[in-house]
Design an enzyme around this catalytic site. Sequence first.
Site, PDB file in Angstrom:
ATOM      1  N   TYR A  59       0.850  -1.197   0.000  1.00 16.46           N
ATOM      2  CA  TYR A  59       0.000   0.000   0.000  1.00 16.46           C
ATOM      3  C   TYR A  59       0.881   1.240   0.000  1.00 16.46           C
ATOM      4  O   TYR A  59       1.643   1.476   0.939  1.00 16.46           O
ATOM      5  CB  TYR A  59      -0.969   0.010   1.193  1.00 16.46           C
ATOM      6  N   HIS A 131      -0.440 -11.890   0.347  1.00 15.25           N
ATOM      7  CA  HIS A 131      -1.378 -10.991  -0.331  1.00 15.25           C
ATOM      8  C   HIS A 131      -2.001 -11.632  -1.569  1.00 15.25           C
ATOM      9  O   HIS A 131      -3.196 -11.501  -1.814  1.00 15.25           O
ATOM     10  CB  HIS A 131      -0.631  -9.713  -0.721  1.00 15.25           C
TER      11      HIS A 131
HETATM   12  P1  NAP Z   1     -14.675   0.110  -0.367  1.00 13.04           P
HETATM   13  O1  NAP Z   1     -15.323   0.358   0.957  1.00 13.04           O
HETATM   14  O2  NAP Z   1     -15.329  -0.787  -1.328  1.00 13.04           O
HETATM   15  O3  NAP Z   1     -14.409   1.494  -1.097  1.00 13.04           O
HETATM   16  C1  NAP Z   1     -13.944   2.601  -0.377  1.00 13.04           C
HETATM   17  C2  NAP Z   1     -14.005   3.797  -1.306  1.00 13.04           C
HETATM   18  O4  NAP Z   1     -15.369   4.210  -1.435  1.00 13.04           O
HETATM   19  C3  NAP Z   1     -13.229   4.983  -0.764  1.00 13.04           C
HETATM   20  O5  NAP Z   1     -12.563   5.634  -1.841  1.00 13.04           O
HETATM   21  C4  NAP Z   1     -14.312   5.869  -0.213  1.00 13.04           C
HETATM   22  O6  NAP Z   1     -13.975   7.250  -0.274  1.00 13.04           O
HETATM   23  C5  NAP Z   1     -15.429   5.595  -1.203  1.00 13.04           C
HETATM   24  N1  NAP Z   1     -16.746   5.983  -0.695  1.00 13.04           N
HETATM   25  C6  NAP Z   1     -17.605   6.814  -1.356  1.00 13.04           C
HETATM   26  N2  NAP Z   1     -18.713   7.015  -0.620  1.00 13.04           N
HETATM   27  C7  NAP Z   1     -18.577   6.311   0.515  1.00 13.04           C
HETATM   28  C8  NAP Z   1     -19.392   6.148   1.662  1.00 13.04           C
HETATM   29  N3  NAP Z   1     -20.581   6.753   1.767  1.00 13.04           N
HETATM   30  N4  NAP Z   1     -18.961   5.354   2.648  1.00 13.04           N
HETATM   31  C9  NAP Z   1     -17.748   4.742   2.549  1.00 13.04           C
HETATM   32  N5  NAP Z   1     -16.915   4.874   1.488  1.00 13.04           N
HETATM   33  C10 NAP Z   1     -17.326   5.653   0.471  1.00 13.04           C
HETATM   34  O7  NAP Z   1     -13.247  -0.467   0.014  1.00 13.04           O
HETATM   35  P2  NAP Z   1     -11.764  -0.366  -0.643  1.00 13.04           P
HETATM   36  O8  NAP Z   1     -11.133   0.892  -0.169  1.00 13.04           O
HETATM   37  O9  NAP Z   1     -11.805  -0.631  -2.091  1.00 13.04           O
HETATM   38  O10 NAP Z   1     -11.101  -1.617   0.074  1.00 13.04           O
HETATM   39  C11 NAP Z   1     -11.173  -1.729   1.500  1.00 13.04           C
HETATM   40  C12 NAP Z   1      -9.967  -2.410   2.055  1.00 13.04           C
HETATM   41  O11 NAP Z   1      -9.854  -3.718   1.512  1.00 13.04           O
HETATM   42  C13 NAP Z   1      -8.613  -1.767   1.725  1.00 13.04           C
HETATM   43  O12 NAP Z   1      -8.303  -0.647   2.542  1.00 13.04           O
HETATM   44  C14 NAP Z   1      -7.682  -2.913   1.991  1.00 13.04           C
HETATM   45  O13 NAP Z   1      -7.431  -3.048   3.389  1.00 13.04           O
HETATM   46  C15 NAP Z   1      -8.498  -4.095   1.492  1.00 13.04           C
HETATM   47  N6  NAP Z   1      -8.120  -4.497   0.113  1.00 13.04           N
HETATM   48  C16 NAP Z   1      -7.476  -5.687  -0.037  1.00 13.04           C
HETATM   49  C17 NAP Z   1      -7.141  -6.137  -1.292  1.00 13.04           C
HETATM   50  C18 NAP Z   1      -6.465  -7.468  -1.432  1.00 13.04           C
HETATM   51  O14 NAP Z   1      -6.014  -7.828  -2.543  1.00 13.04           O
HETATM   52  N7  NAP Z   1      -6.365  -8.229  -0.358  1.00 13.04           N
HETATM   53  C19 NAP Z   1      -7.422  -5.366  -2.444  1.00 13.04           C
HETATM   54  C20 NAP Z   1      -8.083  -4.147  -2.264  1.00 13.04           C
HETATM   55  C21 NAP Z   1      -8.442  -3.724  -0.974  1.00 13.04           C
HETATM   56  P3  NAP Z   1     -13.670   8.113   1.089  1.00 13.04           P
HETATM   57  O15 NAP Z   1     -12.349   7.672   1.604  1.00 13.04           O
HETATM   58  O16 NAP Z   1     -13.670   9.510   0.541  1.00 13.04           O
HETATM   59  O17 NAP Z   1     -14.788   7.879   2.052  1.00 13.04           O
END
Ligand code: NAP
Length: 302
Positions: A59, A131
Amino acid sequence: MKLLPLPDARRPLGKSGITVSALAWGNWRLCGDDVGAVGRLLHAALDAGIDFIDTADIYGPDNGEPFGASEQLLGRALAAEPGLRARIVLATKGGISMGVPYDSSAAYLGAAIDASLARLGTGHVDLWQIHRPDILTHPSEIARVIEDAHKAGKIRSFGVSNFTVSQIATLQQYLTLPIVSTQPELSPLKLAPIENAELDQAIAMDMAVMAWSPLGGGRIAAPADPRAQAVADALDAVAADFGVSRTAAAYSWIMAHPARCIPIVGSQKADRIAEAADALKVRWTRARWYAVLVAAKGEPLP
Ligand code: NAP
């Protein structure tokens, strides 16, 4: 109409003996240099009952920063407040190597674990995950390095991410430690783990399921196509009844599966992290849960 049970606020991290919150906070999008702001986000999570924090050594580059930047920033925030490290269940990952792309050789993973501990400023992580699978490493080699790190007290437990059902089963054959968690992409816009036996395997092996991108990377909050809009509409109906946001309803839909999946909240805004805990207020009927599934699939069930 009969309601499905409310999710427990805390749950075991598989067979690790560690207990975690029902939701996690993820650091994929955590970047910048404002250590105080990261502390405030950690407190927003803790105040909402979320103590399970998921990061990874890779990250950084997706945010235009170097490899390790997000772990480093989290480490600085933990160092700035004595006592904070002990209040969180800290999970990180390794095994993605820039330009390779995957390396699970014993030498690489051993060095990756040490480097993560150094960046995070901690003597151990509570969960260390591979990962992505490296198809060129024999599982016996992975088992050796993971067991050594566990014996050395560097990792309290071990999990995987983006592994197939058979990759998990095969790796477990070579490990004396249990694989305590798996981390697939899972949301109403990514149904594969529900349909390809990953969640069934997690139940059978007593692994915790950490759901990455639970909002489809934000597409459920801001639907941009008819399928996402149909999912949003089905979630909104339930959200309105329980006085919660659509996103809380989306997390709770994931949590209603009997594998008791843990959505990893991806937002980097304190109010949205706090609001995620509203997922614990929602109760589903079977009919409404399946209505979201049908909207997500875009076709009726057989
Ligand atoms: P997500 O919850 O699907 O998406 C989060 C995104 O949505 C953020 O950019 C957020 O922006 C936005 N968003 C827009 N409106 C929102 C609202 N009302 N409430 C919440 N979020 C909103 O999750 P993700 O960030 O894609 O992934 C979550 C976690 O999964 C990562 O941090 C990581 O730990 C993990 N991950 C793992 C892998 C893997 O390969 N293992 C891959 C990807 C992710 P704002 O920040 O502006 O709220």
